[in-house]
Design an enzyme around this catalytic site. Sequence first.
Site, PDB file in Angstrom:
ATOM      1  N   LYS A  16      -5.387  47.594 -29.156  1.00 30.12           N
ATOM      2  CA  LYS A  16      -4.574  48.254 -30.237  1.00 30.12           C
ATOM      3  C   LYS A  16      -3.061  47.842 -29.714  1.00 30.12           C
ATOM      4  O   LYS A  16      -2.064  47.510 -30.549  1.00 30.12           O
ATOM      5  CB  LYS A  16      -4.494  49.700 -30.209  1.00 30.12           C
ATOM      6  CG  LYS A  16      -5.823  50.196 -31.061  1.00 30.12           C
ATOM      7  CD  LYS A  16      -6.281  51.795 -30.658  1.00 30.12           C
ATOM      8  CE  LYS A  16      -7.498  52.124 -31.113  1.00 30.12           C
ATOM      9  NZ  LYS A  16      -7.831  53.595 -30.608  1.00 30.12           N
ATOM     10  N   GLN A  26      -7.262  58.625 -27.407  1.00 31.02           N
ATOM     11  CA  GLN A  26      -8.356  57.903 -27.531  1.00 31.02           C
ATOM     12  C   GLN A  26      -9.876  58.847 -27.165  1.00 31.02           C
ATOM     13  O   GLN A  26      -9.532  59.570 -26.208  1.00 31.02           O
ATOM     14  CB  GLN A  26      -8.364  56.735 -26.621  1.00 31.02           C
ATOM     15  CG  GLN A  26      -9.551  55.865 -26.505  1.00 31.02           C
ATOM     16  CD  GLN A  26      -9.499  55.017 -27.886  1.00 31.02           C
ATOM     17  OE1 GLN A  26      -8.629  54.852 -28.567  1.00 31.02           O
ATOM     18  NE2 GLN A  26     -10.873  54.574 -28.269  1.00 31.02           N
ATOM     19  N   ASP A  77      -4.068  58.949 -36.247  1.00 33.85           N
ATOM     20  CA  ASP A  77      -5.529  58.622 -36.373  1.00 33.85           C
ATOM     21  C   ASP A  77      -6.080  59.594 -37.615  1.00 33.85           C
ATOM     22  O   ASP A  77      -7.109  59.557 -37.961  1.00 33.85           O
ATOM     23  CB  ASP A  77      -6.193  59.294 -35.238  1.00 33.85           C
ATOM     24  CG  ASP A  77      -6.764  58.109 -34.147  1.00 33.85           C
ATOM     25  OD1 ASP A  77      -7.007  56.948 -34.655  1.00 33.85           O
ATOM     26  OD2 ASP A  77      -6.818  58.415 -33.093  1.00 33.85           O
TER      27      ASP A  77
HETATM   28  N1  GUN Z   1     -12.507  56.138 -30.334  1.00 36.26           N
HETATM   29  C1  GUN Z   1     -13.451  55.093 -31.061  1.00 36.26           C
HETATM   30  N2  GUN Z   1     -12.540  54.947 -32.098  1.00 36.26           N
HETATM   31  C2  GUN Z   1     -11.663  55.699 -32.030  1.00 36.26           C
HETATM   32  C3  GUN Z   1     -10.570  55.955 -33.095  1.00 36.26           C
HETATM   33  O1  GUN Z   1     -10.146  55.295 -34.054  1.00 36.26           O
HETATM   34  N3  GUN Z   1      -9.446  56.729 -32.542  1.00 36.26           N
HETATM   35  C4  GUN Z   1      -9.413  57.542 -31.382  1.00 36.26           C
HETATM   36  N4  GUN Z   1      -8.559  58.256 -31.102  1.00 36.26           N
HETATM   37  N5  GUN Z   1     -10.311  57.449 -30.607  1.00 36.26           N
HETATM   38  C5  GUN Z   1     -11.641  56.522 -30.896  1.00 36.26           C
END
Ligand code: GUN
Length: 299
Positions: free
Chosen positions: A58, A102, A125
């Site tokens: 990211k 995350q 998110d």
């Molecule tokens: N863990 C796996 N995919 C994601 C996501 O899209 N966002 C977050 N916050 N955690 C994740």
Amino acid sequence: MAKKNETIIIDGRLVSAKIKEEIKEEVAHLIDHHDKAPHLAAVLVGDDPASQTYVNGKEKAAHAVGIVSSIYRLPENTTEKELLEVVNYLNNDDEVDGFIVQLPLPKHISEEKVINAINPAKDVDGFTPINVGNMVLGKPAYLSATPFGIVELLKNYGVELEGKHVVVLGRSNIVGRPISILLSQKGPHANATVTVCHSRTQNLEEITQSADVLICAIGVPQFVKAGMVKEGVVVIDVGIHRLPDDTKEKGYRIVGDVDYDEVSKKASYITPVPGGVGPMTIAMLLKNTLLAHKKEIYK
Ligand code: GUN
């Protein structure tokens, strides 16, 4: 029998590159007009390798489009209270447009409590109850990255959904449930008739065989076989799994929830794994960050 039309492979790498290029141009335009660059923060608790890979990916993608990225790396033994303090700090930090925590979090921390503490206006998110609720009501909301990415893929390939039967395999909060709601809503690139199937569904094959569009998010490698779909189906595969494979240098290969070799022979459109839905998710997160910076969802 007439020859079946060619199968079109839905190229998530291509579409995500296009979206990232548009974001990059818009960010450059903002900076040219004396605005600041959008800023995305990520909170990572512990050292789960998959989570580290995601967060690093990211950050790299954010930098590539001119979005500022900061990562808050907290140790595994961070308490829930300490994490809630970091969330509160980011909620109030005017320099940060949007942030993510995350997942998964260590077992001693309630994910629900932490997500509920995120300011919905910074919840890029789209995980908070306010964003999920607004999405359900058809109001402006941050859409979570995977359903948002699926909608963009279908839109980019001009897949007609109006009145079509969309079958969704899986009812998770982050994929199955939201995509079923989005595609059944009134509006462009929606208006579908949606059936959600799950582990208790009876006569599953009968239902999948009637699907015009099949969205597979059940988390079982190569679950969907050719006998389960009709000729001309549009297949979106959200699964991502490693299968042991001695013929590969790495010792494994990546597969989805769909048996691609079989099902692609019958499909009119299909997403490959890798290279389908996966690459879209980071692009949609960056898009949400740009929306947050422009305060387009919440004024
Ligand atoms: N863990 C796996 N995919 C994601 C996501 O899209 N966002 C977050 N916050 N955690 C994740």
